[in-house]
Design an enzyme around this catalytic site. Structure first.
Site, PDB file in Angstrom:
ATOM      1  N   LYS A 178       0.838  -1.193   0.000  1.00 16.45           N
ATOM      2  CA  LYS A 178       0.000   0.000   0.000  1.00 16.45           C
ATOM      3  C   LYS A 178       0.876   1.247   0.000  1.00 16.45           C
ATOM      4  O   LYS A 178       1.973   1.248   0.571  1.00 16.45           O
ATOM      5  CB  LYS A 178      -0.898  -0.032   1.242  1.00 16.45           C
ATOM      6  CG  LYS A 178      -1.948   1.059   1.314  1.00 16.45           C
ATOM      7  CD  LYS A 178      -2.822   0.856   2.544  1.00 16.45           C
ATOM      8  CE  LYS A 178      -3.946   1.871   2.616  1.00 16.45           C
ATOM      9  NZ  LYS A 178      -4.831   1.624   3.779  1.00 16.45           N
ATOM     10  N   ILE A 198      -7.605   0.918   9.950  1.00 15.34           N
ATOM     11  CA  ILE A 198      -7.955   1.672  11.141  1.00 15.34           C
ATOM     12  C   ILE A 198      -9.451   1.586  11.416  1.00 15.34           C
ATOM     13  O   ILE A 198      -9.899   1.843  12.521  1.00 15.34           O
ATOM     14  CB  ILE A 198      -7.499   3.140  11.028  1.00 15.34           C
ATOM     15  CG1 ILE A 198      -7.544   3.842  12.400  1.00 15.34           C
ATOM     16  CG2 ILE A 198      -8.338   3.905   9.999  1.00 15.34           C
ATOM     17  CD1 ILE A 198      -6.935   5.233  12.408  1.00 15.34           C
ATOM     18  N   GLY A 199     -10.217   1.200  10.381  1.00 17.55           N
ATOM     19  CA  GLY A 199     -11.656   1.056  10.553  1.00 17.55           C
ATOM     20  C   GLY A 199     -12.242   0.035   9.591  1.00 17.55           C
ATOM     21  O   GLY A 199     -13.451  -0.016   9.397  1.00 17.55           O
ATOM     22  N   GLY A 200     -11.348  -0.756   8.973  1.00 21.67           N
ATOM     23  CA  GLY A 200     -11.803  -1.753   8.001  1.00 21.67           C
ATOM     24  C   GLY A 200     -11.030  -1.715   6.706  1.00 21.67           C
ATOM     25  O   GLY A 200     -11.388  -2.393   5.742  1.00 21.67           O
ATOM     26  N   SER A 201      -9.940  -0.967   6.658  1.00 19.79           N
ATOM     27  CA  SER A 201      -9.276  -0.675   5.387  1.00 19.79           C
ATOM     28  C   SER A 201      -8.505  -1.827   4.770  1.00 19.79           C
ATOM     29  O   SER A 201      -8.106  -1.748   3.612  1.00 19.79           O
ATOM     30  CB  SER A 201      -8.335   0.526   5.551  1.00 19.79           C
ATOM     31  OG  SER A 201      -9.066   1.713   5.712  1.00 19.79           O
ATOM     32  N   LEU A 255      -6.577   8.641   3.477  1.00 19.54           N
ATOM     33  CA  LEU A 255      -6.752   7.233   3.868  1.00 19.54           C
ATOM     34  C   LEU A 255      -8.079   6.959   4.560  1.00 19.54           C
ATOM     35  O   LEU A 255      -8.483   5.807   4.675  1.00 19.54           O
ATOM     36  CB  LEU A 255      -5.622   6.746   4.803  1.00 19.54           C
ATOM     37  CG  LEU A 255      -4.205   6.775   4.269  1.00 19.54           C
ATOM     38  CD1 LEU A 255      -3.244   6.203   5.308  1.00 19.54           C
ATOM     39  CD2 LEU A 255      -4.074   6.014   2.960  1.00 19.54           C
ATOM     40  N   SER A 280      -9.385   1.688   2.706  1.00 23.53           N
ATOM     41  CA  SER A 280      -8.487   2.510   1.919  1.00 23.53           C
ATOM     42  C   SER A 280      -7.425   1.708   1.169  1.00 23.53           C
ATOM     43  O   SER A 280      -6.699   2.264   0.354  1.00 23.53           O
ATOM     44  CB  SER A 280      -7.801   3.529   2.842  1.00 23.53           C
ATOM     45  OG  SER A 280      -7.030   2.895   3.843  1.00 23.53           O
TER      46      SER A 280
END
Length: 561
Positions: free
Chosen positions: A133, A229-232, A182, A208
Site C-alpha cells: 500500500k 484503522i476502521g476496516g481498510s 486514507l 483505503s
C-alpha cells in the site's frame, strides 16, 4: 515539492512520470468501459506466456514459495510474471501508484544468484513478489499517499516492515492506490484517480487499501500489505473475494510508514496482509513476527509466533468448535447476498461437526460513536495542514460527480472536539471494551464446550461492493478496531440476482437501515464478491488464522458435496 508549483502542475508531472515507468511493450488494448467484468482479461490479452499464466494463476502462496525455494521457478521469472499482470491490472482498474520494474528485477536477480551459489534461501519469503500500500516507505521512492502536497517526498530509508520483508527474501515490486487522507472505505484521490472493482467496474473495490484489493483480485500480486484503522484491509478483501487479516495493535511493525493523523494513538492503524490464499496470510505473519519487530519498533508487541495457539490449544484443539453468527448489528440489516453467505457458512460448519449459535451484539452503535469521536478530534486540522503546501482541495466525497470535490475546505464528518471531549470518548470506549469482554466470557453458559464462544462469524459490511460513492457504512468492521479484536476475511460467494432477490421491506431500525435497504438492487450488485470475517479476541492472530482455515475448508467441502 517544487517551489511555486501548484497542485495541478504537480499532479500532471507525477502522472507523466508514472506512465513513463511502465514498459511500453507491456501496454495492451483494454476492453471499453462498457465491459464491466474484466477478471478474465489478463489471461486473454496475450501479454503473458503460458508459463507466466501458470505462475500467476498459482494462488496458493505456499506452493509459490516451495517452487521458488526449489529453484523450479526463479524469482526473476515469477517477479516478471506478476509484474506484467500487475501492469495489465493497472490498465484495467487503475490500482498502482509506484512502478519500479528495474529495482524489483535487480532484487529478484540477487536472490536467484544467492540461491544458486549457496543452495539456501535468504528467508521464508524468498523470491516472492509483494505489493505494498502507498504508505510503506521504500528508500528512494516517493510516498504521496494520495496527496498532491507529498509529490516529491522521497524516503531516505525503508519502513521497518519493508526492512523485514527484504530480510525475509521478499521482492517488493509495486505500490498501490489509496484515497486521499486514507480515511475512506473507497479509493480515489487527485493524484492517481479512482480505482475500480475488477468484477464490475461500476462498483468500488473498497478502501483505503483498495489498490491492493483490486490488484490481488486480478492476480497481479500473490501477497500484499494494507493498513486498517476502521476496516481498510477487510473491506477491500471482502469486496474483491480475498483473504485479509486485521491484526491487533502493534503485532505488525508500523514504524517508518507514512500515515494520516500522526499522534492519534488511542485507536491506531495496523498493517496486515491480503492474499488470494490463507497460506499467504499465515506466511506473512510468521515471517514478519519471526524477525522480532519489537526490537525495531517501540510500539510493536513483544510476542513471538505461537504454534500452540495456531494448533488451537485454547480452543479444544480445533475439534467441535462453537462459532457464533452475528446476523446483524442492530443498526443496519445486511443485504440478501450477505445473509445467504452467513447461512452457507452456518450450514457448512454444522455439517463439519461444529456448533453454531447466534451472537447477540451489544452497544455497537456506542462503540462506533466512540471510535468516530476519536478520529474526528484533530482530523480536519491534520488534513488542512497536509494539503496547505500545494493548495489542493480536501476531497469531501467519493462520488464520481464532480470528481468528489464538493467542498474544498471542509469534510462534514471530521469536525473537531476539545481535548476533554476526546478523553470522554476514550473513557467511554474503555468501558465498552470491558463490557464486551464480559459479554463474550458469559457465553460459556450456552456453548456446551466448557469454553466461551471460540470465534464470531460476522458480516464485514451490510452489502457486497456497492457503486462508487455509495460505501457509506463501515460499522461492521469499525467496531472491531474499537475493541481491538483480530479479524480475518474469507470469500464465500458472489451476488446472484436469482438467489439474491430483493426482500420485502422489514421494519426499519432507523434511517440508515432504510437507506441501506433502498440501496439494494441485485442487478446493480451482480457478480460482486461476497465474504465474511472470522473474529477472535485481542492478539489471537494465530488462532484466528487457524479457525479461518477451518471455516474455509468447511465451505469448500460443502461446495464439493
Amino acid at each position: 515539492m517544487s517551489q511555486g508549483a501548484n497542485w495541478q502542475e504537480l499532479v500532471a508531472d507525477k502522472q507523466r512520470r508514472q506512465k513513463a515507468s511502465i514498459p511500453q511493450d507491456w501496454l495492451v488494448a483494454v476492453p471499453p468501459a462498457a465491459v464491466l467484468d474484466v477478471t478474465a482479461f489478463p489471461e486473454q490479452c496475450g501479454l503473458l506466456s503460458e508459463r507466466e499464466l501458470q505462475i500467476t494463476n498459482t494462488v496458493d502462496v505456499g506452493v509459490l514459495l516451495q517452487k521458488l525455494a526449489a529453484a523450479e521457478w526463479s524469482s526473476v521469472e515469477v517477479t516478471t510474471a506478476f509484474y506484467k499482470r500487475a501492469i495489465v491490472a493497472q490498465q484495467l482498474v487503475n490500482c498502482l501508484t509506484e512502478i519500479f520494474v528495474d529495482k524489483a528485477l535487480a532484487r529478484a536477480a540477487e536472490l536467484d544468484k544467492h540461491l544458486k551459489s549457496t543452495g539456501s534461501v535468504v528467508g521464508p519469503l524468498h523470491g516472492l513478489p509483494v505489493s505494498l500500500k502507498d504508505q510503506i516507505n521504500l528508500k528512494g521512492l516517493e510516498t504521496t499517499m494520495g496527496y498532491a502536497s507529498w509529490i516529491g517526498k522521497y524516503a531516505d530509508k525503508d519502513a521497518v516492515l519493508a526492512e523485514i520483508l527484504y530480510e525475509c527474501g521478499a521482492v517488493p515490486f509495486v505500490r498501490t492506490n489509496v484515497p486521499q487522507t486514507l480515511m475512506w472505505p473507497e479509493t480515489y484521490n487527485l493524484v492517481f484517480g479512482r480505482t475500480l472493482n475488477p468484477a464490475n467496474r461500476l462498483l468500488t473495490p473498497g478502501g483505503s487499501s483498495g489498490g491492493e484489493g483490486a490488484l490481488i483480485h486480478l492476480r497481479g500480486s500473490p501477497l500484499g500489505v494494507g493498513s486498517d484503522i476502521g476496516g481498510s484491509i477487510r473491506i477491500p478483501a471482502l469486496f474483491n473475494g480475498l483473504y485479509g487479516l486485521r491484526p491487533s495493535y502493534g503485532r505488525v511493525p508500523y514504524a517508518g510508514s507514512s500515515n494520516s493523523m500522526y499522534g492519534q494513538d488511542s485507536i491506531p492503524s495496523v498493517l496486515g496482509p491480503l492474499s488470494n490464499s490463507l497460506s499467504g496470510i499465515k506466511a506473512f505473519m510468521q515471517a514478519v513476527i519471526g524477525r522480532e519487530p519489537w526490537l525495531r519498533d517501540p510500539l510493536a508487541v513483544r510476542k513471538k509466533w505461537d504454534d500452540e495457539a495456531y494448533a488451537l490449544a485454547g480452543h479444544g484443539s480445533g475439534q467441535a468448535l462453537c462459532f457464533a453468527i452475528l446476523w446483524d448489528d442492530r443498526i443496519v440489516i445486511p443485504h440478501p447476498p450477505v445473509i445467504r453467505a452467513l447461512e452457507m457458512t452456518r450450514d457448512a460448519l454444522t455439517a463439519a461437526g461444529h456448533k453454531v449459535i447466534d451472537w447477540k451484539p451489544i452497544k455497537h452503535l456506542e462503540l462506533n460513536d466512540a471510535i468516530s469521536a476519536v478520529w474526528k478530534a484533530g482530523a480536519l486540522e491534520d488534513y488542512r495542514a497536509t494539503t496547505a503546501a500545494s493548495g489542493e482541495p480536501i476531497i469531501s466525497s467519493m462520488s464520481p460527480t464532480n470528481d468528489g470535490i464538493v467542498d474544498a475546505s471542509v469534510r462534514p464528518d471530521v469536525i473537531g472536539v476539545s481535548a476533554y471531549q476526546l478523553w470522554q470518548a476514550q473513557n467511554a470506549r474503555a468501558h465498552l471494551r470491558k463490557e464486551y469482554l464480559d459479554h463474550w466470557e458469559q457465553t460459556v453458559e450456552v456453548t456446551g464446550t466448557g469454553r466461551p464462544v471460540d470465534a464470531i462469524i460476522s458480516p464485514g459490511a451490510p452489502f457486497a461492493a456497492p457503486p462508487h460513492g455509495k460505501n457509506g457504512n463501515s460499522n461492521y468492521t469499525k467496531v472491531l478496531n474499537a475493541l481491538d479484536y483480530v479479524a480475518c476475511t474469507f470469500p464465500v460467494t458472489k451476488v446472484d440476482p436469482t438467489l439474491d432477490a430483493k426482500k420485502p421491506p422489514h421494519q426499519f431500525l432507523n434511517d440508515a437501515d432504510e437507506v441501506n435497504y433502498n440501496l439494494y438492487d441485485p442487478v446493480t450488485f451482480q457478480n460482486a464478491p461476497v465474504g465474511l470475517q472470522v473474529v477472535g479476541r485481542t492478539l489471537e492472530e494465530e488462532a484466528v488464522i487457524a479457525m479461518t482455515e477451518i471455516v474455509d475448508s468447511a465451505l469448500k467441502a460443502a461446495a464439493g458435496a
